[in-house]
Every structure is written in structure tokens, then in C-alpha cells.
Design an enzyme around this catalytic site. Structure first.
Site, PDB file in Angstrom:
ATOM      1  N   ASN A   1     -20.377  14.666 -51.019  1.00  0.00           N
ATOM      2  CA  ASN A   1     -21.407  13.627 -50.917  1.00  0.00           C
ATOM      3  C   ASN A   1     -22.023  13.476 -52.308  1.00  0.00           C
ATOM      4  O   ASN A   1     -22.029  14.437 -53.090  1.00  0.00           O
ATOM      5  CB  ASN A   1     -22.491  14.060 -49.913  1.00  0.00           C
ATOM      6  CG  ASN A   1     -21.906  14.281 -48.531  1.00  0.00           C
ATOM      7  OD1 ASN A   1     -21.650  13.343 -47.781  1.00  0.00           O
ATOM      8  ND2 ASN A   1     -21.641  15.544 -48.184  1.00  0.00           N
TER       9      ASN A   1
ATOM     10  N   CYS B   1     -30.183  11.441 -45.575  1.00  0.00           N
ATOM     11  CA  CYS B   1     -29.161  12.487 -45.496  1.00  0.00           C
ATOM     12  C   CYS B   1     -29.886  13.819 -45.601  1.00  0.00           C
ATOM     13  O   CYS B   1     -30.443  14.142 -46.662  1.00  0.00           O
ATOM     14  CB  CYS B   1     -28.147  12.321 -46.625  1.00  0.00           C
ATOM     15  SG  CYS B   1     -26.888  13.603 -46.631  1.00  0.00           S
ATOM     16  N   GLY B   2     -29.899  14.577 -44.493  1.00  0.00           N
ATOM     17  CA  GLY B   2     -30.687  15.805 -44.447  1.00  0.00           C
ATOM     18  C   GLY B   2     -30.148  16.894 -45.359  1.00  0.00           C
ATOM     19  O   GLY B   2     -30.902  17.526 -46.117  1.00  0.00           O
TER      20      GLY B   2
ATOM     21  N   GLU C   1     -22.488   8.938 -48.695  1.00  0.00           N
ATOM     22  CA  GLU C   1     -21.961  10.003 -47.847  1.00  0.00           C
ATOM     23  C   GLU C   1     -20.441   9.988 -47.684  1.00  0.00           C
ATOM     24  O   GLU C   1     -19.848   8.964 -47.322  1.00  0.00           O
ATOM     25  CB  GLU C   1     -22.600   9.952 -46.449  1.00  0.00           C
ATOM     26  CG  GLU C   1     -24.013  10.477 -46.419  1.00  0.00           C
ATOM     27  CD  GLU C   1     -24.426  10.915 -45.026  1.00  0.00           C
ATOM     28  OE1 GLU C   1     -23.586  11.503 -44.301  1.00  0.00           O
ATOM     29  OE2 GLU C   1     -25.582  10.661 -44.661  1.00  0.00           O
TER      30      GLU C   1
ATOM     31  N   CYS D   1     -24.653  18.647 -40.382  1.00  0.00           N
ATOM     32  CA  CYS D   1     -25.391  17.389 -40.603  1.00  0.00           C
ATOM     33  C   CYS D   1     -26.856  17.691 -40.319  1.00  0.00           C
ATOM     34  O   CYS D   1     -27.207  18.025 -39.180  1.00  0.00           O
ATOM     35  CB  CYS D   1     -24.867  16.314 -39.653  1.00  0.00           C
ATOM     36  SG  CYS D   1     -25.780  14.765 -39.762  1.00  0.00           S
ATOM     37  N   GLY D   2     -27.682  17.616 -41.363  1.00  0.00           N
ATOM     38  CA  GLY D   2     -29.084  18.008 -41.185  1.00  0.00           C
ATOM     39  C   GLY D   2     -29.825  17.080 -40.244  1.00  0.00           C
ATOM     40  O   GLY D   2     -30.486  17.530 -39.295  1.00  0.00           O
ATOM     41  N   ASN D   3     -29.668  15.774 -40.449  1.00  0.00           N
ATOM     42  CA  ASN D   3     -30.370  14.828 -39.565  1.00  0.00           C
ATOM     43  C   ASN D   3     -29.749  14.835 -38.175  1.00  0.00           C
ATOM     44  O   ASN D   3     -30.449  14.738 -37.164  1.00  0.00           O
ATOM     45  CB  ASN D   3     -30.341  13.417 -40.167  1.00  0.00           C
ATOM     46  CG  ASN D   3     -31.173  13.341 -41.435  1.00  0.00           C
ATOM     47  OD1 ASN D   3     -32.190  14.030 -41.559  1.00  0.00           O
ATOM     48  ND2 ASN D   3     -30.737  12.541 -42.393  1.00  0.00           N
TER      49      ASN D   3
ATOM     50  N   GLN E   1     -17.301  11.338 -37.946  1.00  0.00           N
ATOM     51  CA  GLN E   1     -17.826  10.293 -38.819  1.00  0.00           C
ATOM     52  C   GLN E   1     -17.004   9.014 -38.716  1.00  0.00           C
ATOM     53  O   GLN E   1     -15.915   9.031 -38.140  1.00  0.00           O
ATOM     54  CB  GLN E   1     -17.899  10.816 -40.257  1.00  0.00           C
ATOM     55  CG  GLN E   1     -18.743  12.091 -40.324  1.00  0.00           C
ATOM     56  CD  GLN E   1     -19.184  12.431 -41.718  1.00  0.00           C
ATOM     57  OE1 GLN E   1     -20.309  12.120 -42.102  1.00  0.00           O
ATOM     58  NE2 GLN E   1     -18.315  13.088 -42.470  1.00  0.00           N
TER      59      GLN E   1
HETATM   60  N1  LIG Z   1     -21.389  12.951 -44.548  1.00  0.00           N
HETATM   61  C1  LIG Z   1     -21.602  14.397 -44.582  1.00  0.00           C
HETATM   62  C2  LIG Z   1     -22.000  14.926 -43.189  1.00  0.00           C
HETATM   63  C3  LIG Z   1     -23.297  14.298 -42.686  1.00  0.00           C
HETATM   64  C4  LIG Z   1     -24.440  14.714 -43.547  1.00  0.00           C
HETATM   65  C5  LIG Z   1     -25.717  13.912 -43.394  1.00  0.00           C
HETATM   66  N2  LIG Z   1     -25.697  12.811 -42.468  1.00  0.00           N
HETATM   67  C6  LIG Z   1     -26.879  14.839 -43.127  1.00  0.00           C
HETATM   68  O1  LIG Z   1     -27.871  14.425 -42.525  1.00  0.00           O
HETATM   69  O2  LIG Z   1     -26.816  15.997 -43.603  1.00  0.00           O
HETATM   70  C7  LIG Z   1     -20.303  15.067 -45.007  1.00  0.00           C
HETATM   71  O3  LIG Z   1     -19.224  14.661 -44.558  1.00  0.00           O
HETATM   72  O4  LIG Z   1     -20.389  16.018 -45.770  1.00  0.00           O
END
Ligand SMILES: N[C@H](CCC[C@H](N)C(=O)O)C(=O)O
Length: 293
Positions: A193, A233-234, A223, A81-83, A72
């Protein structure tokens, strides 16, 4: 000056740079910080990115396997990371022609199916237990509609920790102000998050043929690791539906539409089984990126 080739993708505007895991990037954190920067990072419609997906493909496996590492902008490596998983599945499909992909993540393996209308990723079972979120020892039990640093939140792990706050109108909240105190609260030893959710009305044609009581939510997420709001954010979308069910706001095993600012996602959270996330993926462009010394 060394450069590596990369591709820019986004899943409902949650955007990522994709780099082969074997590329010679010694300092991945510095690489992500430089190229994800929203002011000075990689060009394109939106400067920068929400992270760098280092992907390693095993084309000979059946189904095809992709190891996904999300670095990140703050240098942290996210467990899931879902997406990003949806992007990894499309990347693997383009590389191999496969339509079924297993994505290996620190949170576990995730099965994905790539179809013309979008990608469906299995997201594991949402977990509310303090040990799973995780929560600090003195939390005293799961956080269910619990006041934390100015928000009333439900804490759930959907691959990564989310604090979900149900509000009347997600656009009426100053997320950049209210989120950081919760994101850094001592209750969350690994941070969290912060996701806002509000029930939305489904217009008639959206409910055409939808099984069960069709439902919809608006979503916004601040996030961890981006240290700011992303356009989708998935894991957060899954957290909205799981928390809505856990708090009695929703009672369905059918598909639920969750709409972050970047687009619409379809979430299914069965009463007993893994959740799924479905949504579109767009490939934006190829680019060569400098590797910091
Ligand atoms: N920032 C999140 C990870 C990416 C999650 C998000 N981009 C998704 O699509 O799930 C974390 O450090 O917990």
C-alpha cells in the site's frame, strides 16, 4: 438466481460489505469484483465498496471471537484490515451484545473494544525488518526515508505492507499517478500500500487535556487490492505514526490524530507494545446480493 443477505458498513468512509462466512458464495473473488465495482456495484450513497468482509462468529467464546476474511475488489485476500476489524467488532457487538471481541485474521488475533464513541482495535507491533514487511532480498536493510520509484518512503508492516512518504501537503500530490510504480516496485515481493503523510496543526480545543506533545497528521492511501485511493486506511494510519517515530519526526507514546479524507482516527504507537487504532463505525443498510454462478 441465488442471493445472499449482506450489510453495508463503513469505518471513516472505508466501506465494506459484510457477509456471513457460511453464506453460499462459491466464488468470493467474482462476488467481490461485481459488488464492489464503483460504477456498477452495490447501490447506496457511494456505489460499490472497498471490499467484502466474510465473517464467522463464535458467540460461545469468551471473549466473543470473529474470524475475518477480507476479499478485495481485485480478488486478493488481505492479511489484515484495520478499518475492517473495527467494522467486524461492531457487527459482533450487534449480534451478541458483547463489547469485547477477538478478531481472528491471517495476520494474527486482534483484540477490540466497542464503545459509544468508537472502536479501539489492537494492531500489533509495527515491523520495519525486511523479512517482516516483506522486502526483496536485495533491499539491503530496512527502507527508512529511501527513494523508491519517485517517492521517498519508509516501509513498515502494520498487518499489511505500507510504503509511507512524508510530504508537505498530501492534497498537492497526484496519488493515482505516483502510487502505482511504488505499489508494484520489485522491492516489495508482495506489493505494498502507498501512504502519504503530512504533519497537521492541531487547533487548540483538540489538544485540550491531550497527554504529551499532541500531534496530528493528514493521510492519503492508495490501497493494494483496491488498486486505487480509499477514503481511509486503518493500517495506513498506524503506519504513518510508526514511520514518523522511526524517522525522528515524532517522539511520543501519546494519542496521535491521523486524518484521512474520510474522517479522524486516533493512533497510539507505544515504544514497546502493540499499536492501537480508534475510530467510529457506521452501519449503512441491509441488502440482498446476487451470487455469481
Ligand atoms: N488493501 C490492504 C488491506 C486493507 C487495508 C485497509 N483497508 C485498512 O483499513 O487497513 C492490503 O491489501 O494490504
Amino acid at each position: 438466481m441465488t442471493t445472499v443477505s449482506a450489510e453495508k458498513y463503513h469505518g471513516t468512509e472505508n466501506d465494506f460489505l459484510v457477509v456471513d462466512a457460511d453464506a453460499p458464495v462459491a466464488d468470493r473473488a467474482a462476488f467481490a469484483a461485481i459488488h464492489c465495482n464503483r460504477e456498477t456495484g452495490v447501490g447506496g450513497e457511494r456505489t460499490g465498496a472497498d471490499g467484502v468482509l466474510f465473517l464467522s462468529l463464535d458467540p460461545g467464546a469468551s471473549p466473543v471471537r470473529v474470524t475475518m476474511t477480507l476479499v478485495q475488489p481485485d480478488g486478493s485476500v488481505a492479511e489484515m484490515c484495520g478499518n475492517g476489524a473495527r467494522v467486524a467488532a461492531v457487527w459482533a457487538a450487534r449480534e451478541t451484545g458483547a463489547r469485547e471481541v477477538i478478531i481472528e485474521t491471517p495476520a494474527g488475533d486482534r483484540h477490540a473494544v466497542v464503545q459509544s464513541e468508537g472502536v479501539t482495535v489492537e494492531m500489533g507491533r509495527p515491523a520495519f525488518d525486511p523479512a517482516d514487511v516483506p522486502l526483496a532480498r536485495d533491499a539491503g536493510g530496512p527502507l527508512i526515508d529511501t527513494p523508491v520509484e519517485g517517492l521517498t518512503v519508509t516501509a513498515v508492516n502494520t498487518g499489511v505492507p505500507h510504503a509511507v512518504a512524508f510530504v508537505e501537503d498530501v492534497d498537492a500530490v497526484d496519488l493515482e499517478t505516483v502510487a502505482p510504480p511504488v505499489r508494484h516496485a520489485e522491492l516489495f515481493p508482495d506489493g505494498t500500500n502507498v501512504t502519504l503523510a503530512a504533519r497537521a496543526e492541531l487547533d487548540d480545543d483538540a489538544t485540550e487535556g491531550a497527554p504529551g506533545a499532541p500531534a496530528a497528521f493528514r493521510q492519503r492511501t492508495y490501497e493494494r487490492g483496491v488498486e486505487g485511493e480509499t477514503l481511509a486506511c486503518g493500517t495506513g494510519a498506524v503506519a504513518v505514526v510508526a514511520a514518523a517515530k522511526r524517522t525522528g519526526r515524532l517522539d511520543t507514546e501519546g494519542p496521535v490524530r491521523v486524518s484521512p479524507p474520510g474522517g479522524d482516527l486516533v493512533i497510539v504507537v507505544p515504544d514497546d507494545g502493540p499499536a492501537t487504532l480508534t475510530g467510529p463505525v457506521d452501519r449503512e443498510f441491509d441488502v440482498d446480493l446476487e451470487v455469481p454462478e
